[in-house]
Design a protein around this motif. Structure first.
Motif, short mmCIF file in Angstrom:
data_model
loop_
_atom_site.label_atom_id
_atom_site.label_comp_id
_atom_site.label_asym_id
_atom_site.label_seq_id
_atom_site.Cartn_x
_atom_site.Cartn_y
_atom_site.Cartn_z
N MET A 1 33.01 48.61 37.49
CA MET A 1 33.73 48.19 37.40
C MET A 1 34.21 47.35 36.54
O MET A 1 34.59 46.31 36.51
N GLU A 2 33.63 47.39 35.46
CA GLU A 2 34.19 46.64 34.52
C GLU A 2 35.02 46.95 32.78
O GLU A 2 34.49 48.44 32.58
N ASN A 3 35.50 46.18 32.17
CA ASN A 3 36.28 46.70 30.95
C ASN A 3 35.54 45.99 30.23
O ASN A 3 36.49 45.11 29.96
N LEU A 4 34.78 46.73 28.88
CA LEU A 4 34.91 45.42 27.82
C LEU A 4 36.26 45.74 26.82
O LEU A 4 36.49 46.70 26.53
N ILE A 5 35.96 44.32 26.57
CA ILE A 5 37.02 44.25 25.27
C ILE A 5 36.43 44.00 23.81
O ILE A 5 35.93 43.47 23.78
N GLU A 6 37.46 44.57 22.75
CA GLU A 6 36.25 44.28 21.41
C GLU A 6 37.02 43.30 21.09
O GLU A 6 37.79 43.69 19.87
N ASN A 7 36.51 42.44 20.94
CA ASN A 7 36.50 41.06 20.57
C ASN A 7 34.88 40.24 20.10
O ASN A 7 34.16 40.57 20.92
N ASN A 8 34.58 38.96 19.65
CA ASN A 8 33.72 39.02 19.19
C ASN A 8 34.48 37.53 19.03
O ASN A 8 34.80 37.49 18.11
N LEU A 9 33.88 36.46 20.03
CA LEU A 9 34.55 35.43 19.80
C LEU A 9 33.62 34.51 19.94
O LEU A 9 32.55 35.07 19.36
N GLU A 10 33.53 33.10 19.69
CA GLU A 10 32.81 31.85 19.21
C GLU A 10 31.61 32.04 20.66
O GLU A 10 30.16 31.87 20.40
N ASN A 11 31.53 32.36 22.15
CA ASN A 11 30.81 32.51 22.54
C ASN A 11 30.37 34.08 22.89
O ASN A 11 29.42 34.02 23.71
N GLY A 12 30.54 34.96 21.72
CA GLY A 12 30.45 36.25 22.55
C GLY A 12 31.47 36.92 22.89
O GLY A 12 32.79 36.90 22.84
N PRO A 13 30.88 38.15 22.60
CA PRO A 13 32.52 39.03 22.85
C PRO A 13 32.81 38.64 24.91
O PRO A 13 32.64 38.69 25.13
N VAL A 14 34.29 39.18 24.37
CA VAL A 14 35.32 39.16 25.82
C VAL A 14 35.10 40.19 26.28
O VAL A 14 35.39 41.08 26.10
N GLU A 15 35.38 40.10 27.76
CA GLU A 15 34.79 41.24 28.73
C GLU A 15 35.38 40.43 30.62
O GLU A 15 36.02 40.04 30.87
N ALA A 16 36.06 41.99 30.47
CA ALA A 16 37.00 41.81 31.74
C ALA A 16 36.36 42.79 33.04
O ALA A 16 36.00 43.20 32.65
N LYS A 17 36.19 41.71 33.95
CA LYS A 17 35.97 42.66 35.44
C LYS A 17 36.41 42.10 36.53
O LYS A 17 36.56 40.78 36.45
N THR A 18 35.35 43.09 37.48
CA THR A 18 36.12 42.17 38.84
C THR A 18 34.30 42.69 39.73
O THR A 18 33.94 43.39 39.69
N ILE A 19 34.38 41.52 40.48
CA ILE A 19 33.76 40.91 41.30
C ILE A 19 33.71 40.28 42.61
O ILE A 19 34.88 39.99 43.18
N THR A 20 32.06 40.66 43.15
CA THR A 20 32.92 40.46 44.49
C THR A 20 32.13 39.05 44.81
O THR A 20 32.23 37.88 43.70
N PRO A 21 33.00 37.97 45.86
CA PRO A 21 32.71 37.11 45.48
C PRO A 21 31.53 36.54 45.93
O PRO A 21 30.72 35.51 45.33
N GLN A 22 30.36 37.33 46.37
CA GLN A 22 29.15 37.69 46.30
C GLN A 22 28.51 36.89 44.79
O GLN A 22 27.46 35.86 44.28
N GLU A 23 29.16 38.06 44.20
CA GLU A 23 28.71 37.73 42.85
C GLU A 23 29.19 36.58 42.18
O GLU A 23 28.63 35.64 41.25
N LEU A 24 30.21 36.11 42.20
CA LEU A 24 30.48 35.30 41.44
C LEU A 24 30.06 33.63 42.57
O LEU A 24 29.65 32.44 41.25
N ARG A 25 30.13 33.37 43.86
CA ARG A 25 29.07 32.79 44.32
C ARG A 25 27.51 31.96 43.08
O ARG A 25 27.66 31.93 43.23
#
Length: 157
Positions: A1-25
């Motif tokens: 369920m995730e898509n790693l984006i090729e960027n390295n910024l000050e806080n670390g790599p940029v990642e986009a993904k979709t999670i459940t409400p429980q995971e976000l909670r």
């Protein structure tokens, strides 16, 4: 369920993904599930930075697409399964932390939403609650990624 984006910024790599409400909670709240660990997720009127996110959304939305810089969530979008139409997600909201706006995170988040929609075999309806300007910008992005991933966009009119 995730898509790693090729960027390295000050806080670390940029990642986009979709999670459940429980995971976000689990990310937002402490172990007892009542106290918000990351104050950026409080309602806007209480100092939160995600304009359209409300903690109570964790009880109603089916999925959340997020964009992270390292371990820090910088954007969040809520997806809900339509109770009226089979195989249809409603893209209910999208919010980017103001400190991270201008980095094309909304674009990356929209791509993740459309990619996840395709993965699930769903169609997508974009919320009409945005301002006219925001809706026009987002619609262009949704159209672009819907074409790329072969996802049907459903009009909310």
């Amino acid at each position: 369920m995730e898509n790693l984006i090729e960027n390295n910024l000050e806080n670390g790599p940029v990642e986009a993904k979709t999670i459940t409400p429980q995971e976000l909670r689990e990310i937002i709240f402490d172990e007892d599930g009542y106290k918000v660990k990351d104050k950026r997720f409080l309602p806007k009127e209480e100092g939160g930075v995600f304009h359209y996110f409300r903690p109570e959304d964790l009880n109603t939305e089916n999925y959340f697409s997020i964009i992270k810089e390292g371990n820090l969530i910088t954007g969040v979008a809520a997806l809900q399964k339509s109770p009226f139409t089979e195989k249809l997600f409603w893209m209910k909201s999208i919010s980017i932390d103001p400190e991270y706006q201008g980095k094309h995170y909304a674009t990356k988040l929209v791509e993740e939403i459309v990619r996840f929609t395709k993965e699930q075999g769903y169609h997508l309806e974009v919320s009409s609650y945005s301002s006219r300007e925001a809706k026009a910008k987002l619609q262009r992005l949704f159209d672009e990624f819907a074409d790329k991933y072969g996802v049907t966009l459903v009009s909310d009119k």
